[in-house]
Design a protein around this motif. Structure first.
Motif, mmCIF file in Angstrom:
data_model
loop_
_atom_site.group_PDB
_atom_site.id
_atom_site.type_symbol
_atom_site.label_atom_id
_atom_site.label_comp_id
_atom_site.label_asym_id
_atom_site.label_seq_id
_atom_site.Cartn_x
_atom_site.Cartn_y
_atom_site.Cartn_z
ATOM 1 N N MET A 1 10.656 -0.227 2.630
ATOM 2 C CA MET A 1 10.285 -1.275 1.931
ATOM 3 C C MET A 1 9.668 -1.302 0.734
ATOM 4 O O MET A 1 9.586 -0.224 0.453
ATOM 5 C CB MET A 1 8.545 -0.730 2.711
ATOM 6 N N ILE A 2 9.088 -1.836 -0.202
ATOM 7 C CA ILE A 2 8.653 -1.954 -1.295
ATOM 8 C C ILE A 2 7.183 -2.152 -0.545
ATOM 9 O O ILE A 2 7.186 -3.185 -0.055
ATOM 10 C CB ILE A 2 9.244 -3.041 -2.388
ATOM 11 N N ILE A 3 6.255 -1.516 -1.962
ATOM 12 C CA ILE A 3 5.023 -1.386 -1.725
ATOM 13 C C ILE A 3 4.364 -1.282 -3.424
ATOM 14 O O ILE A 3 4.614 -0.673 -3.997
ATOM 15 C CB ILE A 3 4.204 -0.292 -1.129
ATOM 16 N N GLY A 4 3.289 -2.396 -3.194
ATOM 17 C CA GLY A 4 2.817 -2.161 -4.874
ATOM 18 C C GLY A 4 0.972 -1.925 -4.897
ATOM 19 O O GLY A 4 1.098 -2.816 -3.174
ATOM 20 N N ASN A 5 0.512 -1.212 -5.411
ATOM 21 C CA ASN A 5 -0.979 -1.518 -4.797
ATOM 22 C C ASN A 5 -1.457 -2.109 -6.865
ATOM 23 O O ASN A 5 -0.914 -1.039 -7.730
ATOM 24 C CB ASN A 5 -1.575 0.064 -4.566
ATOM 25 N N TYR A 6 -1.639 -3.243 -6.419
ATOM 26 C CA TYR A 6 -2.388 -3.607 -8.133
ATOM 27 C C TYR A 6 -4.318 -3.306 -7.720
ATOM 28 O O TYR A 6 -4.943 -4.532 -8.268
ATOM 29 C CB TYR A 6 -1.594 -4.972 -8.227
ATOM 30 N N PHE A 7 -4.472 -2.183 -7.974
ATOM 31 C CA PHE A 7 -5.761 -1.811 -8.853
ATOM 32 C C PHE A 7 -6.470 -2.503 -10.307
ATOM 33 O O PHE A 7 -7.210 -2.871 -10.245
ATOM 34 C CB PHE A 7 -5.917 -0.099 -8.209
ATOM 35 N N TYR A 8 -5.063 -2.560 -10.729
ATOM 36 C CA TYR A 8 -5.969 -2.904 -12.184
ATOM 37 C C TYR A 8 -5.809 -4.636 -12.705
ATOM 38 O O TYR A 8 -6.408 -5.259 -13.416
ATOM 39 C CB TYR A 8 -5.142 -2.577 -12.575
ATOM 40 N N GLY A 9 -5.150 -5.174 -11.333
ATOM 41 C CA GLY A 9 -5.773 -6.848 -10.763
ATOM 42 C C GLY A 9 -3.895 -6.947 -12.154
ATOM 43 O O GLY A 9 -3.371 -5.945 -12.263
ATOM 44 N N GLY B 1 8.320 -5.615 2.012
ATOM 45 C CA GLY B 1 7.560 -5.720 1.194
ATOM 46 C C GLY B 1 5.845 -6.030 1.245
ATOM 47 O O GLY B 1 5.408 -6.594 2.152
ATOM 48 N N LEU B 2 5.274 -5.059 0.724
ATOM 49 C CA LEU B 2 3.880 -5.297 1.102
ATOM 50 C C LEU B 2 2.622 -5.270 -0.583
ATOM 51 O O LEU B 2 3.574 -3.898 -0.990
ATOM 52 C CB LEU B 2 3.082 -4.620 1.687
ATOM 53 N N ALA B 3 2.228 -5.545 0.226
ATOM 54 C CA ALA B 3 1.511 -5.817 -1.775
ATOM 55 C C ALA B 3 0.044 -5.832 -1.966
ATOM 56 O O ALA B 3 -0.494 -6.576 -0.562
ATOM 57 C CB ALA B 3 1.468 -7.014 -2.653
#
Length: 166
Positions: free
Chosen positions: A1-9, A27-29
């Motif tokens: 699984m590809i995960i990403g966290n875009y806490f910086y927008g 994938g989970l964003a």
């Protein structure tokens, strides 16, 4: 699984979509952007909370089959916008999406609960025990340093230590 966290927008969900597609995996964003303002320029990021899931067979050009978000769409004042895809997972709090306040419909606590349904716990250090690869984005501004924090620093700075819910 590809995960990403875009806490910086900044719409990094495209990278998760692309990497999941070419890797033929899920994938989970996760977007947990805190509102911020640069004192030098007066510009900043608007607050947002979003969750997007991409199955391994998603096609280019399609949006996430399951996404939910609450974001500040303001110009000069706070204007919250709630959005959800047409499809729902069984674990979603669909009744909660009818709350009067849009910020009560979906929030970081719900986002982390949704992640846990996929076996993901991104703000728990014990989650990062298996093999993983970190992909860093380069700064678009030449002399701007890349924003790096350890997990405990991130939790403290952005208040994610408040998200420790079962």
């Amino acid at each position: 699984m590809i995960i990403g966290n875009y806490f910086y927008g900044g719409g990094g969900q495209d990278a998760v979509f692309y990497l999941a597609k070419i890797s033929k995996c899920e994938g989970l964003a996760l977007d947990l952007t805190r509102a911020s303002k640069n004192p030098e320029t007066g510009h900043g990021k608007l607050a947002a909370c979003g969750f997007e899931y991409y199955p391994p067979n998603v096609q280019f050009g399609n949006s996430a089959p399951c996404h939910v978000s609450v974001s500040d769409q303001r110009n000069h004042r706070v204007v919250w916008h709630f959005e959800h895809s047409k499809e729902y997972f069984d674990f979603e709090d669909v009744e909660g999406y009818k709350a009067r306040l849009k910020t009560d419909r979906f929030n970081p606590v719900k986002a982390l609960q949704y992640c846990r349904h996929f076996g993901l716990d991104p703000f728990n250090e014990d989650f990062y025990t298996n093999e993983a690869y970190l992909i860093k984005a380069r700064s678009k501004t030449k002399n701007k340093p890349i924003f790096e924090l350890t997990l405990p620093q991130l939790r403290e700075r952005f208040g994610y230590n408040l998200l420790d819910t079962p």
